[in-house]
Design an enzyme around this catalytic site. Structure first.
Site, PDB file in Angstrom:
ATOM      1  N   ILE A  63       0.826  -1.214   0.000  1.00  0.00           N
ATOM      2  CA  ILE A  63       0.000   0.000   0.000  1.00  0.00           C
ATOM      3  C   ILE A  63       0.861   1.266   0.000  1.00  0.00           C
ATOM      4  CG2 ILE A  63      -0.239   0.346   2.505  1.00  0.00           C
ATOM      5  CD1 ILE A  63      -3.286   0.561   2.006  1.00  0.00           C
ATOM      6  N   VAL A  65       4.312  -5.535  10.455  1.00  0.00           N
ATOM      7  CA  VAL A  65       3.156  -6.441  10.409  1.00  0.00           C
ATOM      8  C   VAL A  65       3.650  -7.835  10.774  1.00  0.00           C
ATOM      9  CG1 VAL A  65       1.351  -7.437   8.974  1.00  0.00           C
ATOM     10  CG2 VAL A  65       2.006  -5.031   8.658  1.00  0.00           C
ATOM     11  N   HIS A  96       6.166 -12.041   5.708  1.00  0.00           N
ATOM     12  CA  HIS A  96       6.010 -11.598   4.319  1.00  0.00           C
ATOM     13  C   HIS A  96       7.373 -11.303   3.722  1.00  0.00           C
ATOM     14  CE1 HIS A  96       5.586  -8.186   7.063  1.00  0.00           C
ATOM     15  NE2 HIS A  96       6.177  -7.431   6.136  1.00  0.00           N
ATOM     16  N   HIS A  98       9.177  -9.090   0.919  1.00  0.00           N
ATOM     17  CA  HIS A  98       9.029  -7.917   0.059  1.00  0.00           C
ATOM     18  C   HIS A  98       9.762  -8.189  -1.254  1.00  0.00           C
ATOM     19  CE1 HIS A  98       7.905  -4.819   3.257  1.00  0.00           C
ATOM     20  NE2 HIS A  98       8.412  -5.775   4.009  1.00  0.00           N
TER      21      HIS A  98
HETATM   22  P1  AMP Z   1       7.261  -4.778   7.432  1.00  0.00           P
HETATM   23  O1  AMP Z   1       7.860  -3.526   7.979  1.00  0.00           O
HETATM   24  O2  AMP Z   1       8.277  -5.686   6.807  1.00  0.00           O
HETATM   25  O3  AMP Z   1       6.391  -5.481   8.450  1.00  0.00           O
HETATM   26  O4  AMP Z   1       6.333  -4.338   6.228  1.00  0.00           O
HETATM   27  C1  AMP Z   1       4.953  -4.172   6.309  1.00  0.00           C
HETATM   28  C2  AMP Z   1       4.500  -3.635   4.972  1.00  0.00           C
HETATM   29  O5  AMP Z   1       3.102  -3.832   4.874  1.00  0.00           O
HETATM   30  C3  AMP Z   1       4.790  -2.151   4.756  1.00  0.00           C
HETATM   31  O6  AMP Z   1       5.613  -1.999   3.600  1.00  0.00           O
HETATM   32  C4  AMP Z   1       3.396  -1.560   4.562  1.00  0.00           C
HETATM   33  O7  AMP Z   1       3.367  -0.512   3.621  1.00  0.00           O
HETATM   34  C5  AMP Z   1       2.596  -2.759   4.112  1.00  0.00           C
HETATM   35  N1  AMP Z   1       1.161  -2.715   4.369  1.00  0.00           N
HETATM   36  C6  AMP Z   1       0.560  -2.416   5.548  1.00  0.00           C
HETATM   37  N2  AMP Z   1      -0.777  -2.481   5.422  1.00  0.00           N
HETATM   38  C7  AMP Z   1      -1.030  -2.855   4.143  1.00  0.00           C
HETATM   39  C8  AMP Z   1      -2.214  -3.105   3.393  1.00  0.00           C
HETATM   40  N3  AMP Z   1      -3.440  -2.985   3.940  1.00  0.00           N
HETATM   41  N4  AMP Z   1      -2.088  -3.456   2.084  1.00  0.00           N
HETATM   42  C9  AMP Z   1      -0.870  -3.563   1.530  1.00  0.00           C
HETATM   43  N5  AMP Z   1       0.288  -3.354   2.189  1.00  0.00           N
HETATM   44  C10 AMP Z   1       0.220  -2.998   3.470  1.00  0.00           C
END
Ligand code: AMP
Length: 116
Positions: free
Chosen positions: A30, A95, A99, A101
């Site tokens: 996002i 989050v 995941h 990236h």
């Molecule tokens: P991290 O810091 O590795 O946990 O990355 C979390 C990522 O999730 C960040 O790059 C956010 O921009 C992304 N993110 C958070 N909420 C959403 C969402 N609803 N849809 C898509 N990406 C998201």
């Protein structure tokens, strides 16, 4: 299922999903850090890399192969890209649903800035 990514995976929160199968879901970040920024997420809620189990070899491998295939479809396989998994506080993980990236579409520079 409780994480924001689980809501995307089960379809109760909208996202730009680029790939989904029985094991993984991939969707556009996002807040993209580059022209291509896709998150590759196991459908099962695994909080961090630390929570992967010995039996998760296939799942972990599928995440990497999905990144390979999506990079190709996005047209960045040859120009290159970066794969990142953040873990816990020092990794700046936001989050807590594992995941990968997939980031590309521009030159990304050095991986990590040297400590001062
Ligand atoms: P991290 O810091 O590795 O946990 O990355 C979390 C990522 O999730 C960040 O790059 C956010 O921009 C992304 N993110 C958070 N909420 C959403 C969402 N609803 N849809 C898509 N990406 C998201």
């Amino acid at each position: 299922m409780s994480t924001i990514f689980s809501k995307i995976i089960e379809g109760s929160l909208p996202a730009d999903i680029v790939y989904q199968d029985d094991h993984l879901t991939a969707f556009r970040d996002i807040n993209p850090a580059a022209p291509t920024h896709i998150l590759i997420v196991p459908n099962r809620e695994i909080p961090t890399v630390n929570d992967l189990e010995d039996g998760d070899e296939a799942l972990a491998g599928k995440m990497l192969l999905a990144a390979r295939d999506i990079a190709k479809r996005e047209g960045i396989a040859e120009s290159g890209y970066r794969l990142i998994i953040n873990c816990n506080k020092d990794g700046n993980q936001e989050v807590f649903h594992l995941h990968l990236h997939l980031i590309g579409g521009r030159s990304l520079g050095n991986m990590v800035k040297p400590a001062k």
